[in-house]
Design an enzyme around this catalytic site. Structure first.
Site, PDB file in Angstrom:
ATOM      1  N   GLY A 112       0.808  -1.215   0.000  1.00  0.00           N
ATOM      2  CA  GLY A 112       0.000   0.000   0.000  1.00  0.00           C
ATOM      3  C   GLY A 112       0.845   1.270   0.000  1.00  0.00           C
ATOM      4  O   GLY A 112       2.034   1.241   0.340  1.00  0.00           O
ATOM      5  N   ASN A 113       0.246   2.359  -0.398  1.00  0.00           N
ATOM      6  CA  ASN A 113       0.921   3.657  -0.365  1.00  0.00           C
ATOM      7  C   ASN A 113      -0.096   4.780  -0.453  1.00  0.00           C
ATOM      8  O   ASN A 113      -1.231   4.568  -0.889  1.00  0.00           O
ATOM      9  CB  ASN A 113       1.985   3.788  -1.465  1.00  0.00           C
ATOM     10  N   THR A 128       9.017   3.841   0.739  1.00  0.00           N
ATOM     11  CA  THR A 128       9.025   2.434   0.358  1.00  0.00           C
ATOM     12  C   THR A 128       9.400   1.573   1.578  1.00  0.00           C
ATOM     13  O   THR A 128       9.986   2.071   2.549  1.00  0.00           O
ATOM     14  CB  THR A 128      10.032   2.198  -0.794  1.00  0.00           C
ATOM     15  N   THR A 157       8.057   5.752  -2.100  1.00  0.00           N
ATOM     16  CA  THR A 157       7.534   4.524  -2.691  1.00  0.00           C
ATOM     17  C   THR A 157       7.658   4.534  -4.212  1.00  0.00           C
ATOM     18  O   THR A 157       7.454   5.567  -4.853  1.00  0.00           O
ATOM     19  CB  THR A 157       6.042   4.320  -2.303  1.00  0.00           C
ATOM     20  N   SER A 158       7.944   3.378  -4.801  1.00  0.00           N
ATOM     21  CA  SER A 158       8.049   3.294  -6.262  1.00  0.00           C
ATOM     22  C   SER A 158       6.683   3.418  -6.921  1.00  0.00           C
ATOM     23  O   SER A 158       6.581   3.740  -8.097  1.00  0.00           O
ATOM     24  CB  SER A 158       8.689   1.960  -6.656  1.00  0.00           C
ATOM     25  N   GLU A 159       5.617   3.157  -6.172  1.00  0.00           N
ATOM     26  CA  GLU A 159       4.275   3.212  -6.755  1.00  0.00           C
ATOM     27  C   GLU A 159       3.687   4.623  -6.757  1.00  0.00           C
ATOM     28  O   GLU A 159       2.555   4.825  -7.194  1.00  0.00           O
ATOM     29  CB  GLU A 159       3.340   2.237  -6.036  1.00  0.00           C
ATOM     30  N   HIS A 178      -3.604   3.652  -2.203  1.00  0.00           N
ATOM     31  CA  HIS A 178      -3.528   2.349  -2.870  1.00  0.00           C
ATOM     32  C   HIS A 178      -3.347   1.258  -1.819  1.00  0.00           C
ATOM     33  O   HIS A 178      -2.577   1.423  -0.862  1.00  0.00           O
ATOM     34  CB  HIS A 178      -2.345   2.322  -3.837  1.00  0.00           C
ATOM     35  N   HIS A 180      -4.309  -3.334  -0.998  1.00  0.00           N
ATOM     36  CA  HIS A 180      -4.698  -4.644  -1.525  1.00  0.00           C
ATOM     37  C   HIS A 180      -5.800  -5.233  -0.637  1.00  0.00           C
ATOM     38  O   HIS A 180      -5.616  -6.292  -0.034  1.00  0.00           O
ATOM     39  CB  HIS A 180      -3.478  -5.586  -1.549  1.00  0.00           C
ATOM     40  N   HIS A 241      -3.803  -7.195  -8.898  1.00  0.00           N
ATOM     41  CA  HIS A 241      -2.987  -6.372  -8.021  1.00  0.00           C
ATOM     42  C   HIS A 241      -3.771  -5.865  -6.801  1.00  0.00           C
ATOM     43  O   HIS A 241      -3.556  -6.350  -5.697  1.00  0.00           O
ATOM     44  CB  HIS A 241      -2.392  -5.209  -8.826  1.00  0.00           C
TER      45      HIS A 241
HETATM   46 ZN   LIG Z   1       0.337  -2.534  -4.679  1.00  0.00          ZN
END
Ligand SMILES: [Zn+2]
Length: 355
Positions: A112-113, A128, A157-159, A178, A180, A241
């Protein structure tokens, strides 16, 4: 004499993206509007006269409004901005939302982010490799919308780029969350569409749920795919995802996450009962979409016909505007059928005339 800022003055300041003058006095309503009930960074205090009588009921507005064209540029100004009282409040909120994501088991491990846009080209984001349940304000990063880290001691975070794929295309997306969440992610990994027209709140607050095809997490392709879908959908199911939602502030974005997972959990359970799903009508769905629009939220279904609104190939045979009860009318209105009928009629009339 110190200037008194009323709620009307505060609304004007918000429109201009400005702060109250130093030393000014804020009425309680103005303070609530500007700071969502928290103590403002101004040294102003409400005067005794202003606190008399009932205050006007109001829903706190937590949206962060920056002054367009005024992003901090130099390293020193960026540091100052990053450690300002306004950013401290947002960092606290991000940590609070992170904790709620983790407590509800929407994230596991470092999953998550969260991002919050704070300028034309500035955003706060989570780092991250961190558990979202135990973040501290000092863990949060400041980045630009191309992902360049501008402040903070941990790596972003990379996302984040996926979030910015939405923010760059949809200005109303001031925050993205974001995660899951298991029930919604179950739909993301199955070949079953999330059905609509079942629960009014889902139609009003989620709108039409978007689906982004699978791309490698953190890639530019993923940012572009999710960005295009997120431009018109506030809640996006990311195939294989998870989910990304956006809102006017971080709480708003997070609510969508709760809404979608709760909805998917209920739908999944209802489907297992074996009695089928009882849907409301397209006309009733239209009314809910109208309510959503009145609340200032767009919906890509706004221009659809009522008979096109409650479609789901997996939970009900695809609904179309040629439903059985209107099929007769549809055939009559087909120009090629009308021409054929006309031709046969003329031939019959000729034959009758010959007799
Ligand atoms: Zn994710």
């Amino acid at each position: 004499m110190a200037k008194v800022i009323t709620v009307q003055d505060a609304e004007e300041l918000q429109r201009k993206g400005e702060q109250p003058p130093a030393g000014s006095i804020l009425t309680p309503s103005a303070r609530d509007l500007l700071y969502g009930g928290r103590a403002g960074k101004t040294t102003a205090a409400a005067p005794a006269a202003a606190s008399k009588g009932p205050s006007t009921p109001k829903t706190p507005d937590l949206e962060y409004r920056w002054k367009p064209g005024a992003d901090a540029k130099s390293a020193a100004d960026l540091e100052k901005f990053f450690h300002s009282a306004d950013m401290q409040v947002l960092k606290d909120r991000i940590c609070d939302i992170g904790r709620r994501l983790w407590v509800r088991e929407y994230t596991d491990g470092n999953g998550g982010n969260i991002t919050v846009r704070v300028g034309d080209n500035l955003a706060l984001c989570t780092p991250t490799l961190i558990c979202k349940g135990f973040m501290k304000p000092e863990d949060i990063c400041l980045v630009d919308l191309d992902g360049k880290q501008l402040a903070g001691t941990r790596v972003r975070t990379s996302e984040a780029m996926t979030h910015f794929g939405i923010m760059k295309r949809q200005p109303a997306a001031k925050s993205c969350v974001h995660a899951h969440p298991p029930h919604a992610t179950a739909f993301a990994i199955s070949n079953v569409d999330i059905p609509s027209c079942l629960i009014p709140e889902a139609e009003v607050f989620l709108g039409k749920i978007g689906v982004a095809t699978y791309k490698t997490p953190g890639s530019k392709e993923n940012a572009d795919e999710v960005g295009e879908v997120g431009k018109v959908h506030q809640a996006v199911l990311m195939e294989n995802h998870g989910v990304i939602c956006w809102g006017k502030d971080v709480e708003d974005a997070y609510w969508k996450m709760e809404n979608i997972d709760s909805y998917c959990r209920t739908v999944g359970f209802a489907a297992s009962l074996g009695g089928g799903l009882h849907r409301f009508t397209g006309g009733q769905a239209k009314e809910l979409i109208n309510i959503r629009q009145k609340l200032g939220m767009t919906d890509p279904r706004a221009n659809l016909k009522e008979c096109e609104l409650c479609d789901s190939a997996d939970f009900r045979p695809t609904a179309t505007c040629l439903a059985p009860d209107t099929e007769g009318d549809a055939v009559k209105s087909d120009p090629s059928v009308e021409a054929l009928v006309q031709q046969i009629t003329e031939q019959l009339m000729k034959q009758i005339g010959k007799k």
